[in-house]
Scaffold this motif. Sequence first.
Motif, short mmCIF file in Angstrom:
data_model
loop_
_atom_site.label_atom_id
_atom_site.label_comp_id
_atom_site.label_asym_id
_atom_site.label_seq_id
_atom_site.Cartn_x
_atom_site.Cartn_y
_atom_site.Cartn_z
N ASN A 285 58.32 0.70 34.79
CA ASN A 285 58.36 1.04 36.43
C ASN A 285 56.67 0.43 36.75
OD1 ASN A 285 58.72 0.59 39.03
ND2 ASN A 285 59.30 2.97 39.12
N PRO A 286 56.33 -0.75 36.82
CA PRO A 286 54.83 -0.94 36.99
C PRO A 286 54.73 -0.70 38.55
CG PRO A 286 56.03 -3.05 36.89
CD PRO A 286 57.13 -2.04 36.21
N THR A 287 53.40 -0.06 39.12
CA THR A 287 53.29 -0.12 40.53
C THR A 287 52.29 -1.27 40.88
OG1 THR A 287 53.67 2.16 40.55
CG2 THR A 287 52.09 1.29 42.36
N LEU A 288 52.50 -1.90 41.78
CA LEU A 288 51.82 -2.96 42.27
C LEU A 288 51.12 -2.72 43.76
CD1 LEU A 288 53.62 -4.44 39.89
CD2 LEU A 288 53.65 -6.61 41.09
N MET A 289 49.74 -3.05 43.63
CA MET A 289 49.36 -2.66 44.79
C MET A 289 48.00 -3.96 45.26
SD MET A 289 46.97 0.93 45.81
CE MET A 289 48.42 1.70 45.35
N ALA A 290 48.17 -4.53 46.64
CA ALA A 290 47.33 -5.39 46.98
C ALA A 290 47.09 -6.61 46.08
CB ALA A 290 46.03 -4.58 47.18
N ASN A 291 48.42 -7.06 45.56
CA ASN A 291 47.99 -8.34 44.62
C ASN A 291 48.55 -9.47 45.24
OD1 ASN A 291 47.53 -6.68 41.89
ND2 ASN A 291 49.48 -5.91 42.67
N THR A 292 47.91 -10.58 44.78
CA THR A 292 48.70 -12.08 45.35
C THR A 292 49.28 -12.49 43.96
OG1 THR A 292 46.82 -12.13 46.92
CG2 THR A 292 47.88 -14.47 46.20
N ILE A 293 50.50 -12.73 44.25
CA ILE A 293 51.35 -13.36 43.14
C ILE A 293 52.01 -14.64 43.83
CG2 ILE A 293 53.45 -12.71 41.67
CD1 ILE A 293 52.83 -10.05 42.16
N CYS A 294 51.88 -15.71 43.18
CA CYS A 294 51.97 -17.18 43.73
C CYS A 294 52.02 -18.20 42.81
CB CYS A 294 51.04 -17.56 44.75
SG CYS A 294 49.30 -17.47 44.43
N SER A 295 52.75 -19.13 43.30
CA SER A 295 52.77 -20.39 42.49
C SER A 295 53.16 -20.34 41.05
CB SER A 295 51.88 -21.13 42.59
OG SER A 295 51.44 -21.59 43.98
N ASN A 296 53.92 -19.13 40.84
CA ASN A 296 54.46 -18.90 39.25
C ASN A 296 55.90 -19.70 39.38
OD1 ASN A 296 52.47 -17.15 38.19
ND2 ASN A 296 52.98 -15.91 39.92
N SER A 297 56.10 -20.31 38.06
CA SER A 297 57.29 -21.31 38.12
C SER A 297 58.11 -21.21 36.97
CB SER A 297 56.73 -22.59 38.19
OG SER A 297 56.02 -23.16 37.26
N GLY A 298 59.36 -21.67 36.75
CA GLY A 298 60.15 -21.80 35.84
C GLY A 298 61.53 -20.75 35.75
N THR A 299 61.33 -19.89 36.64
CA THR A 299 62.50 -18.86 36.89
C THR A 299 62.81 -18.61 38.11
OG1 THR A 299 60.93 -16.92 36.90
CG2 THR A 299 61.66 -17.65 34.77
N ALA A 300 63.80 -17.99 38.46
CA ALA A 300 64.43 -17.89 39.62
C ALA A 300 63.33 -16.86 40.64
CB ALA A 300 65.85 -17.10 39.66
N ASP A 301 62.88 -15.77 40.00
CA ASP A 301 62.00 -14.94 40.65
C ASP A 301 60.62 -15.12 40.08
OD1 ASP A 301 64.15 -14.05 42.74
OD2 ASP A 301 64.80 -12.93 40.68
N GLN A 302 59.85 -14.91 40.84
CA GLN A 302 58.49 -14.59 40.14
C GLN A 302 58.05 -13.18 39.44
OE1 GLN A 302 54.81 -16.60 42.16
NE2 GLN A 302 56.28 -16.67 43.97
N ILE A 303 58.87 -12.08 40.00
CA ILE A 303 58.69 -10.66 39.61
C ILE A 303 60.17 -10.28 39.28
CG2 ILE A 303 58.20 -8.50 39.83
CD1 ILE A 303 56.12 -9.33 42.19
N SER A 304 60.72 -10.12 37.91
CA SER A 304 61.81 -9.50 37.70
C SER A 304 61.87 -8.12 36.92
CB SER A 304 62.41 -10.61 36.54
OG SER A 304 61.59 -10.21 35.35
N GLY A 305 63.10 -7.43 37.22
CA GLY A 305 62.97 -6.12 36.69
C GLY A 305 62.42 -5.01 37.76
N ASN A 306 62.28 -3.96 37.21
CA ASN A 306 61.60 -2.82 38.11
C ASN A 306 60.34 -2.95 38.51
OD1 ASN A 306 64.29 -1.35 37.91
ND2 ASN A 306 63.48 -0.32 35.92
N TRP A 307 60.03 -2.45 39.89
CA TRP A 307 58.59 -2.34 40.29
C TRP A 307 58.41 -1.65 41.66
CZ3 TRP A 307 56.10 -5.12 44.54
CH2 TRP A 307 56.81 -6.14 44.99
N THR A 308 57.33 -0.81 41.79
CA THR A 308 57.30 -0.27 42.76
C THR A 308 56.06 -0.87 43.61
OG1 THR A 308 57.85 1.80 41.89
CG2 THR A 308 56.28 2.13 43.79
N ASP A 309 56.36 -1.06 44.99
CA ASP A 309 55.35 -1.79 46.06
C ASP A 309 54.70 -0.71 46.41
OD1 ASP A 309 54.24 -3.11 47.75
OD2 ASP A 309 55.96 -3.97 48.73
#
Length: 374
Positions: A285-309
């Motif tokens: 369960n990674p925690t993500l804070m103040a990141n820019t996640i963009c233009s990643n390709s090849g899958t339905a979602d750029q982030i999959s699985g658990n994560w805490t915003d």
Amino acid sequence: MVMMPVLELKAEVIQVPDDHPTIQQAIDASDDGDVIEIASGTYNEIGITTDGKGITIRGHLDIDGVPTTIIDGQHQGILMNFSFEDGNDTRIEDLLFTRGGTDEYAAVVLFHARPIFTNCHFVENGTSTGIRFGGGVYNLNGAPQFHDCRFIDNQARWGGGYATWETGQPDHPVFIDCEFIGNMAQLGGAMTNMRSQPLISDCVFRNNLALQNGGALYNDGSDCCPHWNGSFTLRNCLIEENIAGESGGGLYNGFFGLPMIEDCTIRANMATSSGSGIASEIDMNPTLMANTICSNSGTADQISGNWTDGGDNDVLDACPECTGDLDGSGMVDVNDLLTQLAAYGNNDQGDCDADGDTDVNDLLMLIEAWGDCQ
């Protein structure tokens, strides 16, 4: 009462090859506190060990700050070993390690060791099918520090540039201002982190390849004890243009951990199964804070699985343009300014206004855009 004089022992500077022809002979002749300075050139040595001495081993640099002291193993074995006795007073500076490793281990191997590496380059070590752990560096239960180091074009089965297994007794590895470029592995193109909690700050992961999971970084932990959770901290890093044959084009989190990912740019990575940017399994369960996640390709979602915003994350289909960010770091800073000054009046590598050259107008635009990309 007779006062006896106090003798102060001064550190000795030992020169290679002037004082001793080989690095190992210089180490054997050294004492704690000594400095070994190695002249520019190529040294075909393997199996170098510091014997637990608190010494500094330092190479030479060219005008651009790139090491010109090269330890070349010619694919014959491990280049350097570090063990229990090697602490933070063992320092390795300005060396290039290349063509090292064995069927099992990397070019540089650490066993319960804590040396500090500064401006060291690990280049073209290992093979994708031969070395099991880490092409450039393998760390077993140690807490090394890497400052301003480069891991380039290394290969292994786990962790092309660096791999670790079990740390935290009592502390964990540190990476500051490092680059991982063009490394390849089955798992963790640049890095495999197993049962460890490193701090990774201000680093760049670019163009690394994992044939399976974790284009840049493969992370896994254990539920046996807290210090073996896969809970790394990734701070102010750029993770771009990495590829995973399966999941986690940028990062893959396996089992048991609470990673912290903050102020990072994760962009233009690719995967084919899940999580083109980040993929995490059910026990992570990674925690993500103040990141820019963009233009990643090849899958339905750029982030999959658990994560805490943790807030202030931007997950975008396309990355925003950033005028003046010439190195793609997600901010306009002194590195971009130096690139622009080198191109000034010569070519278009510092062009900000798309007029085909680098001139005063481009310089003014870069200064105006100074700071984090918005």
